[in-house]
Design a protein around this motif. Structure first.
Motif, PDB file in Angstrom:
ATOM      1  N   MET A   1      49.886   2.002  -3.497  1.00 21.12           N
ATOM      2  CA  MET A   1      49.727   3.456  -3.128  1.00 21.12           C
ATOM      3  C   MET A   1      49.503   3.999  -4.394  1.00 21.12           C
ATOM      4  N   TYR A   2      48.813   5.434  -4.161  1.00 22.61           N
ATOM      5  CA  TYR A   2      48.315   6.225  -5.292  1.00 22.61           C
ATOM      6  C   TYR A   2      49.046   7.612  -5.025  1.00 22.61           C
ATOM      7  N   ALA A   3      49.508   8.178  -6.142  1.00 26.03           N
ATOM      8  CA  ALA A   3      49.858   9.643  -5.983  1.00 26.03           C
ATOM      9  C   ALA A   3      49.557  10.616  -7.143  1.00 26.03           C
ATOM     10  N   PRO A   8      53.830  14.997  -6.531  1.00 30.86           N
ATOM     11  CA  PRO A   8      54.348  13.506  -5.922  1.00 30.86           C
ATOM     12  C   PRO A   8      53.988  13.275  -4.393  1.00 30.86           C
ATOM     13  N   GLN A   9      54.116  14.384  -3.726  1.00 31.95           N
ATOM     14  CA  GLN A   9      54.251  14.134  -2.183  1.00 31.95           C
ATOM     15  C   GLN A   9      52.967  13.859  -1.765  1.00 31.95           C
ATOM     16  N   ARG A  11      50.173  11.495  -1.504  1.00 25.69           N
ATOM     17  CA  ARG A  11      49.997   9.939  -1.664  1.00 25.69           C
ATOM     18  C   ARG A  11      48.825   9.623  -0.661  1.00 25.69           C
ATOM     19  N   CYS A  18      43.652  14.623  -6.023  1.00 27.82           N
ATOM     20  CA  CYS A  18      44.678  15.521  -5.418  1.00 27.82           C
ATOM     21  C   CYS A  18      43.971  16.865  -4.782  1.00 27.82           C
ATOM     22  N   LEU A  25      44.552  10.988  -8.987  1.00 29.20           N
ATOM     23  CA  LEU A  25      45.543  10.171  -8.466  1.00 29.20           C
ATOM     24  C   LEU A  25      45.930   8.773  -9.359  1.00 29.20           C
ATOM     25  N   GLN A  28      51.213   4.585  -8.089  1.00 28.26           N
ATOM     26  CA  GLN A  28      52.811   5.216  -7.830  1.00 28.26           C
ATOM     27  C   GLN A  28      53.759   4.397  -8.887  1.00 28.26           C
ATOM     28  N   SER A  29      53.471   3.222  -8.962  1.00 26.46           N
ATOM     29  CA  SER A  29      54.337   2.518  -9.880  1.00 26.46           C
ATOM     30  C   SER A  29      54.258   2.739 -11.276  1.00 26.46           C
ATOM     31  N   LEU A  31      53.739   6.036 -12.251  1.00 28.65           N
ATOM     32  CA  LEU A  31      54.363   7.318 -12.349  1.00 28.65           C
ATOM     33  C   LEU A  31      55.899   7.134 -12.250  1.00 28.65           C
ATOM     34  N   GLU A  32      56.227   6.036 -11.442  1.00 29.51           N
ATOM     35  CA  GLU A  32      57.637   5.691 -11.745  1.00 29.51           C
ATOM     36  C   GLU A  32      57.975   5.118 -13.188  1.00 29.51           C
TER      37      GLU A  32
END
Length: 196
Positions: A1-3, A8-9, A11, A18, A25, A28-29, A31-32
């Motif tokens: 998953m890309y964000a 961040p909403q 995805r 974006c 993008l 997501q990992s 970004l976390e």
């Protein structure tokens, strides 16, 4: 998953940009991981901020009980600072000396200075408690704390990551502008006592 780092909403399952800001993008990992790193860096300052806050509050309260003026608050704050910070360093003086030698200009060249430094802070505290500090002692505080701050500033300007040992090895604090403020604020306080 890309964000999107900014939104961040936003995805999607594949790479792209974006639609709101045009940023690339990222996974997501990733970004976390960045979010967790920022959170852990902020939380690592919590013990330092609590200690400084307690020293400041105690200084204010004691000053109100005695004879309130800025000079008294500054003096009590410096006493608390030197006592607490030297105490933490003395809990593992060898670890402190090793860590201090990684960024202090004098401790790099004269390793045993790291073993003396906590006792210098203790000496400064005791002279202020006994109200026998002189202009020479205040000058010594300015030189010691200022010199320490210069070593920190050089590391920060070089963007080198080091562990600050201002609270000894007991509490892990990153070497950043917070350490710089801590060193140079003591220089400012000593200068204030000198001129007042």
């Amino acid at each position: 998953m890309y964000a999107c780092p900014m939104h961040p909403q936003i995805r999607q399952d594949s790479p792209g940009t974006c639609p709101l800001c045009g940023m690339k993008l990222v996974l997501q990992s990733e970004l976390e991981k960045k979010s967790n790193k920022v959170t852990s860096e902020k939380s690592s300052y919590t013990p330092l901020l609590i200690i400084i806050g307690l020293i400041f509050t105690t200084s204010l309260l004691i000053s109100f009980i005695t004879n309130f003026n800025i000079h008294t608050v500054v003096r009590y704050f410096m006493i608390g600072f030197f006592l607490i910070f030297s105490g933490f360093k003395l809990t593992d003086i060898r670890g402190f000396a090793e860590g201090y030698a990684t960024y202090d200009l004098l401790a790099k060249r004269v390793y045993w200075y790291g073993y003396i430094y906590p006792f210098l802070e203790l000496f400064f505290a005791f002279t202020m408690i006994l109200d026998i500090y002189t202009k020479q002692i205040l000058f010594a505080e300015i030189i010691v704390m200022g010199f320490s701050g210069i070593g920190v500033a050089i590391k920060i300007l070089k963007h080198e990551k080091f562990q600050c040992v201002c609270l000894g090895t007991f509490l892990k604090v990153p070497l950043t502008w917070v350490t710089l403020v801590e060193d140079f604020s003591m220089v400012v306080f000593a200068l204030y006592l000198l001129v007042s």
